[in-house]
Design a protein around this motif. Structure first.
Motif, PDB file in Angstrom:
ATOM      1  N   GLU A  51       0.813  -1.210   0.000  1.00  0.00           N
ATOM      2  CA  GLU A  51       0.000   0.000   0.000  1.00  0.00           C
ATOM      3  C   GLU A  51       0.858   1.275   0.000  1.00  0.00           C
ATOM      4  OE1 GLU A  51      -2.791  -0.329   3.192  1.00  0.00           O
ATOM      5  OE2 GLU A  51      -3.628  -2.208   2.447  1.00  0.00           O
ATOM      6  N   PRO A  52       1.634   1.473  -1.061  1.00  0.00           N
ATOM      7  CA  PRO A  52       2.498   2.661  -1.126  1.00  0.00           C
ATOM      8  C   PRO A  52       1.664   3.918  -1.363  1.00  0.00           C
ATOM      9  CG  PRO A  52       2.512   1.543  -3.231  1.00  0.00           C
ATOM     10  CD  PRO A  52       1.712   0.669  -2.296  1.00  0.00           C
ATOM     11  N   GLU A  53       2.216   5.054  -0.989  1.00  0.00           N
ATOM     12  CA  GLU A  53       1.573   6.312  -1.344  1.00  0.00           C
ATOM     13  C   GLU A  53       1.751   6.599  -2.836  1.00  0.00           C
ATOM     14  OE1 GLU A  53       3.092   9.435   1.095  1.00  0.00           O
ATOM     15  OE2 GLU A  53       1.877   8.855   2.838  1.00  0.00           O
ATOM     16  N   THR A  54       2.895   6.170  -3.371  1.00  0.00           N
ATOM     17  CA  THR A  54       3.227   6.441  -4.763  1.00  0.00           C
ATOM     18  C   THR A  54       3.800   5.182  -5.403  1.00  0.00           C
ATOM     19  OG1 THR A  54       3.847   8.691  -4.108  1.00  0.00           O
ATOM     20  CG2 THR A  54       4.445   8.009  -6.326  1.00  0.00           C
ATOM     21  N   LEU A  55       3.358   4.888  -6.622  1.00  0.00           N
ATOM     22  CA  LEU A  55       3.850   3.728  -7.373  1.00  0.00           C
ATOM     23  C   LEU A  55       4.628   4.237  -8.583  1.00  0.00           C
ATOM     24  CD1 LEU A  55       3.816   0.622  -7.760  1.00  0.00           C
ATOM     25  CD2 LEU A  55       1.732   0.918  -9.109  1.00  0.00           C
ATOM     26  N   LEU A  56       5.863   3.742  -8.746  1.00  0.00           N
ATOM     27  CA  LEU A  56       6.742   4.151  -9.840  1.00  0.00           C
ATOM     28  C   LEU A  56       7.030   2.951 -10.720  1.00  0.00           C
ATOM     29  CD1 LEU A  56       9.313   6.236  -7.730  1.00  0.00           C
ATOM     30  CD2 LEU A  56       7.179   7.044  -8.782  1.00  0.00           C
ATOM     31  N   LEU A  57       6.875   3.109 -12.034  1.00  0.00           N
ATOM     32  CA  LEU A  57       7.114   2.006 -12.974  1.00  0.00           C
ATOM     33  C   LEU A  57       8.091   2.458 -14.048  1.00  0.00           C
ATOM     34  CD1 LEU A  57       3.730   2.105 -12.352  1.00  0.00           C
ATOM     35  CD2 LEU A  57       3.979  -0.154 -13.344  1.00  0.00           C
ATOM     36  N   ASP A  58       9.185   1.721 -14.197  1.00  0.00           N
ATOM     37  CA  ASP A  58      10.236   2.069 -15.153  1.00  0.00           C
ATOM     38  C   ASP A  58      10.244   1.066 -16.301  1.00  0.00           C
ATOM     39  OD1 ASP A  58      12.408   3.100 -16.467  1.00  0.00           O
ATOM     40  OD2 ASP A  58      13.893   2.376 -15.020  1.00  0.00           O
ATOM     41  N   GLU A  59       9.606   1.417 -17.423  1.00  0.00           N
ATOM     42  CA  GLU A  59       9.539   0.551 -18.611  1.00  0.00           C
ATOM     43  C   GLU A  59       9.188  -0.882 -18.209  1.00  0.00           C
ATOM     44  OE1 GLU A  59      10.424   1.619 -21.879  1.00  0.00           O
ATOM     45  OE2 GLU A  59      11.828   3.274 -21.611  1.00  0.00           O
ATOM     46  N   PRO A  60       8.091  -1.115 -17.493  1.00  0.00           N
ATOM     47  CA  PRO A  60       7.833  -2.434 -16.917  1.00  0.00           C
ATOM     48  C   PRO A  60       7.515  -3.522 -17.937  1.00  0.00           C
ATOM     49  CG  PRO A  60       5.917  -1.042 -16.642  1.00  0.00           C
ATOM     50  CD  PRO A  60       7.019  -0.159 -17.167  1.00  0.00           C
ATOM     51  N   LEU A  61       7.144  -3.149 -19.165  1.00  0.00           N
ATOM     52  CA  LEU A  61       6.730  -4.154 -20.150  1.00  0.00           C
ATOM     53  C   LEU A  61       7.757  -4.360 -21.255  1.00  0.00           C
ATOM     54  CD1 LEU A  61       2.958  -3.164 -20.540  1.00  0.00           C
ATOM     55  CD2 LEU A  61       4.071  -4.562 -18.784  1.00  0.00           C
ATOM     56  N   SER A  62       8.927  -3.757 -21.125  1.00  0.00           N
ATOM     57  CA  SER A  62       9.889  -3.774 -22.225  1.00  0.00           C
ATOM     58  C   SER A  62      10.446  -5.162 -22.507  1.00  0.00           C
ATOM     59  CB  SER A  62      11.040  -2.807 -21.945  1.00  0.00           C
ATOM     60  OG  SER A  62      11.718  -3.167 -20.754  1.00  0.00           O
ATOM     61  N   ASN A  63      10.408  -6.069 -21.531  1.00  0.00           N
ATOM     62  CA  ASN A  63      10.961  -7.406 -21.733  1.00  0.00           C
ATOM     63  C   ASN A  63       9.935  -8.424 -22.237  1.00  0.00           C
ATOM     64  OD1 ASN A  63      13.549  -6.689 -20.893  1.00  0.00           O
ATOM     65  ND2 ASN A  63      13.067  -7.047 -18.747  1.00  0.00           N
ATOM     66  N   LEU A  64       8.705  -7.992 -22.467  1.00  0.00           N
ATOM     67  CA  LEU A  64       7.649  -8.904 -22.905  1.00  0.00           C
ATOM     68  C   LEU A  64       7.508  -8.869 -24.419  1.00  0.00           C
ATOM     69  CD1 LEU A  64       4.876  -8.101 -20.264  1.00  0.00           C
ATOM     70  CD2 LEU A  64       6.687  -9.814 -20.141  1.00  0.00           C
ATOM     71  N   ASP A  65       6.983  -9.972 -24.993  1.00  0.00           N
ATOM     72  CA  ASP A  65       6.720  -9.967 -26.432  1.00  0.00           C
ATOM     73  C   ASP A  65       5.472  -9.130 -26.714  1.00  0.00           C
ATOM     74  OD1 ASP A  65       4.333 -11.542 -26.148  1.00  0.00           O
ATOM     75  OD2 ASP A  65       5.543 -13.364 -26.144  1.00  0.00           O
ATOM     76  N   ALA A  66       5.197  -8.894 -28.002  1.00  0.00           N
ATOM     77  CA  ALA A  66       4.158  -7.935 -28.395  1.00  0.00           C
ATOM     78  C   ALA A  66       2.787  -8.294 -27.833  1.00  0.00           C
ATOM     79  CB  ALA A  66       4.105  -7.831 -29.915  1.00  0.00           C
ATOM     80  N   ASN A  67       2.407  -9.580 -27.903  1.00  0.00           N
ATOM     81  CA  ASN A  67       1.090  -9.974 -27.429  1.00  0.00           C
ATOM     82  C   ASN A  67       0.952  -9.790 -25.922  1.00  0.00           C
ATOM     83  OD1 ASN A  67       0.172 -10.664 -29.986  1.00  0.00           O
ATOM     84  ND2 ASN A  67       0.835 -12.797 -29.809  1.00  0.00           N
ATOM     85  N   LEU A  68       1.992 -10.164 -25.175  1.00  0.00           N
ATOM     86  CA  LEU A  68       1.942 -10.003 -23.724  1.00  0.00           C
ATOM     87  C   LEU A  68       1.951  -8.538 -23.316  1.00  0.00           C
ATOM     88  CD1 LEU A  68       4.227 -12.793 -22.204  1.00  0.00           C
ATOM     89  CD2 LEU A  68       1.797 -12.423 -21.777  1.00  0.00           C
ATOM     90  N   ARG A  69       2.685  -7.718 -24.059  1.00  0.00           N
ATOM     91  CA  ARG A  69       2.700  -6.289 -23.752  1.00  0.00           C
ATOM     92  C   ARG A  69       1.301  -5.712 -23.852  1.00  0.00           C
ATOM     93  NH1 ARG A  69       7.437  -5.756 -26.775  1.00  0.00           N
ATOM     94  NH2 ARG A  69       6.325  -4.786 -28.497  1.00  0.00           N
ATOM     95  N   TYR A 127       4.639   6.525 -14.513  1.00  0.00           N
ATOM     96  CA  TYR A 127       4.946   5.375 -15.380  1.00  0.00           C
ATOM     97  C   TYR A 127       5.835   5.866 -16.520  1.00  0.00           C
ATOM     98  CZ  TYR A 127       3.582   1.238 -18.266  1.00  0.00           C
ATOM     99  OH  TYR A 127       3.558   0.088 -19.017  1.00  0.00           O
ATOM    100  N   VAL A 128       7.026   5.312 -16.624  1.00  0.00           N
ATOM    101  CA  VAL A 128       7.967   5.692 -17.682  1.00  0.00           C
ATOM    102  C   VAL A 128       7.897   4.685 -18.823  1.00  0.00           C
ATOM    103  CG1 VAL A 128      10.435   5.690 -18.258  1.00  0.00           C
ATOM    104  CG2 VAL A 128       9.607   7.014 -16.313  1.00  0.00           C
ATOM    105  N   THR A 129       7.772   5.189 -20.058  1.00  0.00           N
ATOM    106  CA  THR A 129       7.769   4.310 -21.220  1.00  0.00           C
ATOM    107  C   THR A 129       8.198   5.093 -22.464  1.00  0.00           C
ATOM    108  OG1 THR A 129       6.422   2.797 -22.573  1.00  0.00           O
ATOM    109  CG2 THR A 129       5.325   4.753 -21.725  1.00  0.00           C
ATOM    110  N   HIS A 130       8.693   4.349 -23.467  1.00  0.00           N
ATOM    111  CA  HIS A 130       8.960   4.949 -24.775  1.00  0.00           C
ATOM    112  C   HIS A 130       7.897   4.515 -25.776  1.00  0.00           C
ATOM    113  CE1 HIS A 130      10.721   0.907 -25.095  1.00  0.00           C
ATOM    114  NE2 HIS A 130      10.403   1.003 -26.366  1.00  0.00           N
ATOM    115  N   ASP A 131       6.928   3.705 -25.308  1.00  0.00           N
ATOM    116  CA  ASP A 131       5.928   3.083 -26.176  1.00  0.00           C
ATOM    117  C   ASP A 131       4.637   3.903 -26.145  1.00  0.00           C
ATOM    118  OD1 ASP A 131       3.669   1.337 -26.937  1.00  0.00           O
ATOM    119  OD2 ASP A 131       5.179  -0.235 -27.077  1.00  0.00           O
TER     120      ASP A 131
END
Length: 355
Positions: A155-173, A193-197
């Motif tokens: 139960e964090p006050e803030t959730l940070l995500l750094d490119e969390p899906l970059s290691n998944l294939d296209a369908n899983l992403r 949430y950080v992403t280049h996608d």
């Protein structure tokens, strides 16, 4: 209330500027995506929020309390934040249940509370059947859900995500984009949430901050960012717009490749250069010339055509050598070398801000 506010935030490494005077407010319960190409400063911004690095200038406030400034930085363990990395960082010798419950155990909660919270998050993340498995026995998508569950259960006050899906294939992403949004809607943690996608950002975010060269180029809801880009960088990065180099004829019209286009977006000054964006799927393509007096048509020649199943992708070269990408229905089959007329609707021709 865990609103996150960045005030004039900068990070320099010698003469190199990684983050340049970024001001941004993430309201309590919002999910904001930092979107941009490699090297734009988005991950450095996230690491500043997490407390892994100290700012060169500016402040970070969470819930009205200053956590980072050049004079004082609260360490990561004192920030009530959870961070999810690209690598998932699961303990290989622990089961799914043990990984998820780890943060609760180090907080020394009692066994009944741990069991109740663990049962609830495993159900929410659809991991009950996998509770006794080890990370090496899971798919990439399953490991990602374990990582999310572990971050959420404390139960964090803030959730940070750094490119969390970059290691998944296209369908899983694609599947996990909706999963992340579903979990956010259920828990409503303040999330960065950080992403280049682009598709990840459009699917998950309440607001998108498009970053370029350490700055926020544009901030807004996904639909606004997509339909009303303010700069040439945003227009090209979000959705692959055509950007035409034009000259203003009057307040609303420009000259391009010997033709005139009526535009929207901002008032123009006659004689000034202006960049105009129009997306590929918004351009009509036809073999027949338009009716007399029809506006916003340009003539060109098809120089490339690719069949993509649900669409055909054309490159059309105008008289001055300008190339436009055009997406058309699969039944519209026009061979390279043929002369065509393009219709660029006035409401889709957006005059961009001067660089």
């Amino acid at each position: 209330m865990a609103a996150v506010e960045l005030k004039g935030l900068s990070k320099r490494y010698g003469a190199a500027v990684a983050v340049d005077d970024v001001s941004l407010r993430v309201e309590h319960g919002q999910l904001v995506c930092l979107l941009g190409p490699s090297g734009c400063g988005k991950t450095t911004t996230l690491r500043l929020i997490a407390g892994f690095i100290e700012p060169s200038a500016g402040e970070i406030e969470v819930g009205g309390k200053v956590l980072s400034s050049p004079s004082r930085t609260v360490p990561p363990e004192g920030r009530k934040m959870s961070m999810i990395f690209q690598s998932y960082a699961l303990w290989p010798h622990m089961t799914v249940a043990e990984n998820v419950a780890y943060g609760l155990k180090i907080r020394k909660l009692d066994r009944a509370t741990i069991d109740a919270k663990l049962k609830a998050i495993l159900s929410t993340a659809r991991l009950e059947a996998l509770a006794d498995r080890y990370p090496g026995e899971l798919s990439g998508g399953q490991q990602q859900r374990v990582s999310l569950a572990r971050a959420l259960v404390v139960e964090p006050e803030t959730l940070l995500l750094d490119e969390p899906l970059s290691n998944l294939d296209a369908n899983l992403r694609e599947e996990m984009r909706f999963e992340i949004r579903r979990l956010h809607d259920q828990y409503r943690y303040t999330t960065v949430y950080v992403t280049h996608d682009q598709a990840e950002a459009m699917t998950t975010a309440d607001l998108i901050a498009v970053m370029n060269k350490g700055r926020v180029e544009q901030l807004g809801p996904p639909e606004e960012i997509y339909t009303r880009p303010r700069s040439e960088f945003v227009a090209r990065f979000i959705g692959g717009s055509n950007v035409l180099a034009a000259t203003a004829l009057d307040e609303v019209r420009v000259s391009v490749a010997g033709g005139a286009l009526r535009t929207t977006g901002r008032s123009l000054s006659a004689g000034r250069p202006v960049a105009v964006s129009v997306r590929q799927h918004e351009i009509g393509i036809a073999l027949e010339p338009p009716s007399s007096g029809a506006e916003n048509h340009l003539q060109g020649t098809v120089t490339r055509q690719v069949f993509l199943g649900s669409t055909r992708d054309y490159t059309v070269t105008l008289a001055d050598g300008t190339e436009l990408r055009v997406t058309a229905p699969p039944g519209r089959n026009i061979a390279p070398g043929q002369s065509v007329w393009l219709h660029l609707p006035a409401e889709q021709c957006r005059a961009l801000a001067e660089e």
